[in-house]
Design an enzyme around this catalytic site. Structure first.
Site, short mmCIF file in Angstrom:
data_model
loop_
_atom_site.label_atom_id
_atom_site.label_comp_id
_atom_site.label_asym_id
_atom_site.label_seq_id
_atom_site.Cartn_x
_atom_site.Cartn_y
_atom_site.Cartn_z
N HIS A 58 9.29 -12.52 -3.41
CA HIS A 58 10.49 -13.22 -2.95
C HIS A 58 10.36 -14.73 -3.16
O HIS A 58 11.29 -15.46 -2.88
CB HIS A 58 10.75 -12.93 -1.47
CG HIS A 58 9.65 -13.39 -0.56
ND1 HIS A 58 8.43 -12.76 -0.51
CD2 HIS A 58 9.57 -14.43 0.30
CE1 HIS A 58 7.65 -13.39 0.35
NE2 HIS A 58 8.31 -14.42 0.85
N CYS A 103 2.84 -14.11 -1.22
CA CYS A 103 3.08 -14.46 0.17
C CYS A 103 2.70 -13.28 1.08
O CYS A 103 2.81 -12.12 0.68
CB CYS A 103 4.55 -14.82 0.35
SG CYS A 103 5.02 -15.29 2.03
N HIS A 156 3.29 -7.57 4.24
CA HIS A 156 3.87 -6.92 5.41
C HIS A 156 4.69 -5.70 5.00
O HIS A 156 4.77 -4.72 5.76
CB HIS A 156 4.77 -7.90 6.18
CG HIS A 156 4.02 -8.98 6.90
ND1 HIS A 156 2.81 -8.76 7.52
CD2 HIS A 156 4.31 -10.29 7.12
CE1 HIS A 156 2.39 -9.88 8.08
NE2 HIS A 156 3.28 -10.82 7.84
N SER A 193 4.30 -12.13 3.45
CA SER A 193 5.45 -11.28 3.75
C SER A 193 5.51 -10.08 2.81
O SER A 193 5.96 -8.99 3.21
CB SER A 193 6.75 -12.08 3.66
OG SER A 193 6.78 -13.09 4.64
N CYS A 243 9.52 -20.37 -0.53
CA CYS A 243 9.24 -19.75 0.77
C CYS A 243 8.24 -20.57 1.57
O CYS A 243 8.58 -21.22 2.54
CB CYS A 243 8.75 -18.31 0.62
SG CYS A 243 8.43 -17.50 2.20
#
Length: 366
Positions: free
Chosen positions: A59, A38, A43, A40, A166
């Site tokens: 995650h 993902c 990031h 994220s 997610c």
């Protein structure tokens, strides 16, 4: 056991042997079977989402319960589960009003890189290792709070189940829970990546009449149409707002979803709206960036701009619901998986493929 660890910002993750403590009271040990890749996670690597390092990333995941700690009642050994990266406390104001996605305790704890008791379960010879959002799915095993796992039916493949943790839930929930898209309405989706595709297919499921997919990569439009887009806009060549007005007979969109996380595209989503329209920000921008919109348009055109965190979901209800829709062939999950990696050693390749726009969604199978 092996895990993919980010040692410092801007570096590639390293796959190494780490130690993992047994679950404590109210915790569970999960054997990870599949983990989704993902943005994220990226990031954190880039420090756009600054969290403590070293950290086990990941995650989005699914697996099997291997061991439960004292007092655990929601799951038992052998259960198949999807990991929940917003494990609600059940006691704060937001949990009590039904907004588990806004749980104060979960948001605070995620920033520490630890579990709710303030300690970590991952270790190396050099000391403690933090875990991303109380999950750390880029690992062979992980320990998470009991609320950090959602039991699921056992006939769902792990790679598909992992994505629901997610990307799918975020896109689905933004449409169903946050926007409450109405049948026959017009929808703009800015960003046709993994989450954007789930906004598109959820808007189709909700009965939207026009679904306009916007991206700068024209190679994404075929799969966007497969997921339900009725129109596409190549933002690298065309004026997005002009095109949206043309497709909506000059009135503007009823809903516009921003699924990238950039101030300019957030403003663009808002400016695509017609009177009474709603812009839903799903993408995660760096915390220090601001968005400029015309103040007069808010009351004069009765527009709304809002965010959607984790699809404003109640994971223990919404994740099984989405998997039931998948098994009934009403939601596409197989088609989301563009590429599979057969071990944790493929993590950095997976990150590069995602950055280069080569995949809709990819998974690591363990």
């Amino acid at each position: 056991m092996r895990a993919a660890v980010l040692k410092d910002y801007g570096q590639e993750v390293t796959v190494e042997n780490v130690e993992l403590d047994s679950p404590k009271k109210g915790e569970v040990l999960v054997k990870i079977k599949a983990a989704g890749i993902c943005h994220s996670d990226l990031h954190v690597v880039s420090a756009d989402l600054p969290l403590p390092v070293p950290m086990v990333l990941g995650h989005e995941g699914a697996g099997v319960i291997e061991e439960v700690g004292e007092g655990v009642t929601r799951v038992r050994k052998g259960d198949h589960v999807v990991l929940n990266w917003v494990p609600e406390c059940g006691e704060c104001y937001y949990c009590n009003i039904g907004r588990k996605d806004m749980c104060d305790t979960a948001q605070y704890t995620a920033q520490t890189g630890a579990l709710p008791d303030g300690t970590t379960r991952f270790h190396s010879k050099d000391g403690q290792i933090f875990q991303f959002s109380m999950t750390g799915t880029f690992s062979e095993y992980t320990v998470v709070p009991e609320a950090g796992v959602i039991p699921i039916r056992k006939d769902v493949p792990f790679p598909q189940a992992a994505l629901v943790g997610c990307g799918v839930l975020t896109g689905f929930g933004a449409v169903v829970n946050t926007a409450k898209v109405k049948p026959g309405s017009s929808v703009v989706v800015i960003g046709a990546g993994g989450v954007g595709l789930n906004v598109i297919q959820s808007a189709q499921l909700a009965g939207a009449g026009k679904i306009i997919a916007v991206d700068v990569a024209a190679n994404k439009f075929d799969i966007a149409r497969q997921f339900g887009a009725t129109h596409t806009v190549d933002a690298s060549e065309d004026d997005v707002i002009d095109q949206v007005l043309e497709f909506t007979d000059g009135s503007g969109a009823d809903y516009a979803f921003e699924v990238i996380g950039r101030p300019n595209t957030i403003a663009q989503a808002y400016n695509c709206l017609g009177k009474g329209g709603m812009a839903i920000v799903v993408g995660i921008a760096p915390p220090n960036e601001d968005v400029a919109i015309n103040a007069f348009s808010l009351p004069a055109q009765s527009r709304t701009i809002t965010g959607s965190w984790y699809g404003q979901s109640n994971p223990i209800v919404d994740i099984p619901k989405i998997l039931d829709l998948y098994m009934a062939k009403k939601i596409k999950l197989d088609e989301l998986i563009t590429k599979r990696y057969t071990s944790l050693d493929g993590i950095n390749e997976a990150f590069n493929d995602m950055k280069e726009g080569k995949v809709a969604r990819s998974v690591v199978e363990l």
